[in-house]
Design a protein around this motif. Sequence first.
Motif, PDB file in Angstrom:
ATOM      1  N   GLY A 256       0.331 -12.695  -0.940  1.00 12.87           N
ATOM      2  CA  GLY A 256       0.926 -11.363  -1.024  1.00 12.87           C
ATOM      3  C   GLY A 256       2.441 -11.354  -0.901  1.00 12.87           C
ATOM      4  O   GLY A 256       3.059 -10.284  -0.868  1.00 12.87           O
ATOM      5  N   ALA A 257       3.047 -12.526  -0.838  1.00 17.92           N
ATOM      6  CA  ALA A 257       4.516 -12.598  -0.753  1.00 17.92           C
ATOM      7  C   ALA A 257       5.133 -12.228  -2.096  1.00 17.92           C
ATOM      8  O   ALA A 257       4.648 -12.644  -3.151  1.00 17.92           O
ATOM      9  CB  ALA A 257       4.950 -14.010  -0.356  1.00 17.92           C
ATOM     10  N   THR A 258       6.202 -11.448  -2.075  1.00 22.48           N
ATOM     11  CA  THR A 258       6.913 -11.091  -3.304  1.00 22.48           C
ATOM     12  C   THR A 258       7.557 -12.338  -3.919  1.00 22.48           C
ATOM     13  O   THR A 258       8.220 -13.106  -3.222  1.00 22.48           O
ATOM     14  CB  THR A 258       7.990 -10.025  -3.012  1.00 22.48           C
ATOM     15  OG1 THR A 258       7.331  -8.766  -2.827  1.00 22.48           O
ATOM     16  CG2 THR A 258       8.984  -9.886  -4.157  1.00 22.48           C
ATOM     17  N   SER A 368       5.783  -3.080   2.120  1.00 21.76           N
ATOM     18  CA  SER A 368       5.884  -4.522   1.902  1.00 21.76           C
ATOM     19  C   SER A 368       4.614  -5.069   1.269  1.00 21.76           C
ATOM     20  O   SER A 368       3.501  -4.750   1.713  1.00 21.76           O
ATOM     21  CB  SER A 368       6.137  -5.238   3.234  1.00 21.76           C
ATOM     22  OG  SER A 368       5.972  -6.633   3.092  1.00 21.76           O
ATOM     23  N   THR A 369       4.771  -5.915   0.267  1.00 21.89           N
ATOM     24  CA  THR A 369       3.606  -6.529  -0.390  1.00 21.89           C
ATOM     25  C   THR A 369       2.817  -7.431   0.557  1.00 21.89           C
ATOM     26  O   THR A 369       1.679  -7.791   0.272  1.00 21.89           O
ATOM     27  CB  THR A 369       4.025  -7.354  -1.634  1.00 21.89           C
ATOM     28  OG1 THR A 369       4.962  -8.361  -1.235  1.00 21.89           O
ATOM     29  CG2 THR A 369       4.648  -6.466  -2.702  1.00 21.89           C
ATOM     30  N   GLN A 370       3.414  -7.783   1.698  1.00 20.05           N
ATOM     31  CA  GLN A 370       2.720  -8.644   2.661  1.00 20.05           C
ATOM     32  C   GLN A 370       1.549  -7.933   3.341  1.00 20.05           C
ATOM     33  O   GLN A 370       0.760  -8.555   4.049  1.00 20.05           O
ATOM     34  CB  GLN A 370       3.712  -9.167   3.703  1.00 20.05           C
ATOM     35  CG  GLN A 370       4.840  -9.996   3.126  1.00 20.05           C
ATOM     36  CD  GLN A 370       4.789 -11.462   3.484  1.00 20.05           C
ATOM     37  OE1 GLN A 370       4.056 -11.903   4.359  1.00 20.05           O
ATOM     38  NE2 GLN A 370       5.578 -12.270   2.796  1.00 20.05           N
ATOM     39  N   PHE A 371       1.403  -6.624   3.109  1.00 19.84           N
ATOM     40  CA  PHE A 371       0.253  -5.892   3.638  1.00 19.84           C
ATOM     41  C   PHE A 371      -1.000  -6.090   2.790  1.00 19.84           C
ATOM     42  O   PHE A 371      -2.036  -5.482   3.072  1.00 19.84           O
ATOM     43  CB  PHE A 371       0.567  -4.392   3.728  1.00 19.84           C
ATOM     44  CG  PHE A 371       1.366  -4.006   4.944  1.00 19.84           C
ATOM     45  CD1 PHE A 371       0.807  -4.046   6.218  1.00 19.84           C
ATOM     46  CD2 PHE A 371       2.684  -3.616   4.818  1.00 19.84           C
ATOM     47  CE1 PHE A 371       1.546  -3.690   7.334  1.00 19.84           C
ATOM     48  CE2 PHE A 371       3.441  -3.248   5.932  1.00 19.84           C
ATOM     49  CZ  PHE A 371       2.861  -3.289   7.197  1.00 19.84           C
ATOM     50  N   ALA A 372      -0.921  -6.916   1.756  1.00 20.95           N
ATOM     51  CA  ALA A 372      -2.091  -7.189   0.912  1.00 20.95           C
ATOM     52  C   ALA A 372      -3.055  -8.095   1.671  1.00 20.95           C
ATOM     53  O   ALA A 372      -3.075  -9.309   1.508  1.00 20.95           O
ATOM     54  CB  ALA A 372      -1.649  -7.858  -0.395  1.00 20.95           C
ATOM     55  N   ASP A 373      -3.856  -7.487   2.527  1.00 24.23           N
ATOM     56  CA  ASP A 373      -4.705  -8.258   3.429  1.00 24.23           C
ATOM     57  C   ASP A 373      -5.848  -7.361   3.925  1.00 24.23           C
ATOM     58  O   ASP A 373      -5.619  -6.212   4.303  1.00 24.23           O
ATOM     59  CB  ASP A 373      -3.862  -8.745   4.612  1.00 24.23           C
ATOM     60  CG  ASP A 373      -4.690  -9.427   5.676  1.00 24.23           C
ATOM     61  OD1 ASP A 373      -5.073  -8.758   6.641  1.00 24.23           O
ATOM     62  OD2 ASP A 373      -4.969 -10.635   5.526  1.00 24.23           O
ATOM     63  N   GLY A 374      -7.058  -7.902   3.937  1.00 27.03           N
ATOM     64  CA  GLY A 374      -8.215  -7.123   4.363  1.00 27.03           C
ATOM     65  C   GLY A 374      -8.118  -6.594   5.776  1.00 27.03           C
ATOM     66  O   GLY A 374      -8.515  -5.463   6.063  1.00 27.03           O
ATOM     67  N   GLY A 375      -7.570  -7.424   6.681  1.00 29.34           N
ATOM     68  CA  GLY A 375      -7.397  -6.984   8.062  1.00 29.34           C
ATOM     69  C   GLY A 375      -6.465  -5.797   8.154  1.00 29.34           C
ATOM     70  O   GLY A 375      -6.723  -4.820   8.870  1.00 29.34           O
ATOM     71  N   GLY A 380     -11.491  -5.369   8.724  1.00 26.73           N
ATOM     72  CA  GLY A 380     -11.938  -6.327   9.733  1.00 26.73           C
ATOM     73  C   GLY A 380     -11.735  -7.766   9.293  1.00 26.73           C
ATOM     74  O   GLY A 380     -12.052  -8.702  10.012  1.00 26.73           O
ATOM     75  N   GLY A 381     -11.199  -7.964   8.124  1.00 29.93           N
ATOM     76  CA  GLY A 381     -10.996  -9.304   7.555  1.00 29.93           C
ATOM     77  C   GLY A 381     -11.299  -9.229   6.068  1.00 29.93           C
ATOM     78  O   GLY A 381     -11.526  -8.148   5.514  1.00 29.93           O
ATOM     79  N   PRO A 395      -8.427  -6.599  -1.626  1.00 32.33           N
ATOM     80  CA  PRO A 395      -9.086  -7.308  -0.522  1.00 32.33           C
ATOM     81  C   PRO A 395     -10.598  -7.069  -0.554  1.00 32.33           C
ATOM     82  O   PRO A 395     -11.042  -5.925  -0.666  1.00 32.33           O
ATOM     83  CB  PRO A 395      -8.465  -6.676   0.732  1.00 32.33           C
ATOM     84  CG  PRO A 395      -7.203  -6.046   0.273  1.00 32.33           C
ATOM     85  CD  PRO A 395      -7.442  -5.617  -1.135  1.00 32.33           C
ATOM     86  N   VAL A 396     -11.356  -8.148  -0.492  1.00 35.02           N
ATOM     87  CA  VAL A 396     -12.816  -8.037  -0.522  1.00 35.02           C
ATOM     88  C   VAL A 396     -13.326  -8.124   0.914  1.00 35.02           C
ATOM     89  O   VAL A 396     -13.388  -9.196   1.510  1.00 35.02           O
ATOM     90  CB  VAL A 396     -13.441  -9.142  -1.407  1.00 35.02           C
ATOM     91  CG1 VAL A 396     -14.958  -9.011  -1.435  1.00 35.02           C
ATOM     92  CG2 VAL A 396     -12.878  -9.057  -2.824  1.00 35.02           C
ATOM     93  N   GLY A 397     -13.627  -6.966   1.471  1.00 34.92           N
ATOM     94  CA  GLY A 397     -14.121  -6.880   2.841  1.00 34.92           C
ATOM     95  C   GLY A 397     -15.569  -6.441   2.865  1.00 34.92           C
ATOM     96  O   GLY A 397     -16.311  -6.606   1.887  1.00 34.92           O
TER      97      GLY A 397
END
Length: 416
Positions: A256-258, A368-375, A380-381, A395-397
């Motif tokens: 998810g880093a630019t 921020s693109t760094q928020f591209a995260d399931g958590g 929950g992940g 994100p596939v949660g």
Amino acid sequence: MQKLLTDIGKKSKKATNKRLSIKKKDKVLKDYRLLILKNKKLIINENKKDIKNAYKKGIKNNLIQRLILNDKKIVAITNSIKKIISLRDPTNVILEKWKRPNGLVISKVSIPIGVIGVIYESRPNVTADVASLCFKSGNAVILKGGSEAYYSNLILTKFFRKSLKKNNVDENFVQFLKLKKRSVVDFLLQKMSKFIDVIIPRGGKGLVKKVQDLSSVPTIGHLEGVCHSYVDKNANPKIASKIVQNAKMRNTAICGATETILLHEKIIKKFGNKILKNLEENGCKIIGDNKIRKLYDKKIQKASIKDWSKEYLSPVVSVKSVKNIDEAIAHINKYGTMHTDCIITQNKKAAKKFLNEVKSSIAMHNTSTQFADGGEFGFGGEVGISTNTLPPRGPVGLNQLISYKYQVTSKGQVRK
């Protein structure tokens, strides 16, 4: 090997035949969490074997950092499990219901996918995250971790199976492939379609490409994360500087880093140069197009066409000037990988246009693109991030690890 893998597949299929109550699933996860906390020292000692082997093999330091388990990382793993426990069971939910003029009552109901195969590298926390997400959503999982994390993955799986057994649940809901041969992956991808419903690869480009090229089983995942941050002419300078700095430099090694910054030509002199200078001062190498090189007050490397498609995964960023938002969107849709792309602007109309028109699985505004995260999404992940055009995307949660079926009832209707 073939018989062993086929047996594993059969056991996974058999495990999914029995539907479990949410109470039972949450009890298994609670016990698993407690087992991890009670056995922290044992887990860390097993992890040390992997670390020792990694140094012997000369594995790169950044990969070793991903591999390390310590008190802090184990607490993070258990917090993730705790979050998954708190989430609503996504299965057996009526998604839609309607009555037809012919008397049929039709319900669209969520169900587990079935058996999920996960092939992953380096990070032992993936074992706990993926096993917990798959189990809570009613799926059996076959885990193929990288050989570099063998002992860590093995013990984390062992405790999950122990928790399943304690609660009189089929241990084969979670299975770990102990075989280290590379041919195991080939067999999983090409000969296990009778047993595995979907394959999810988590790792480097080489692994993901191999899975996508060879698999006869449907796959969920992304090949690369060529993510963009576009600074619009109506961006707030302070917000833009803060977001771009974080999007590129918080962790340069994540998907998810630019990797490319797009600057509206009207803001390059005003505050675009300051954004780039801030990046350079924090150790980031700038590669720019002709206009950026001309207007930036420091000498930087010239960008080639190839640079617009590069996923650097390091403190390097390519920067391009654009005339307007349409050019920014066109660039992203041409060179991006449909992962995560952001617009930084105070203009709501421009933001809406960007969010609607970029093809990304995750489109962001002033974020921020760094928020591209399931958590970070509250899932929950995640078992991974999908850039597929077909769902699931992003994100596939927990709520993405389901399918559905139609349940139809009537009072004895027959079709004329």
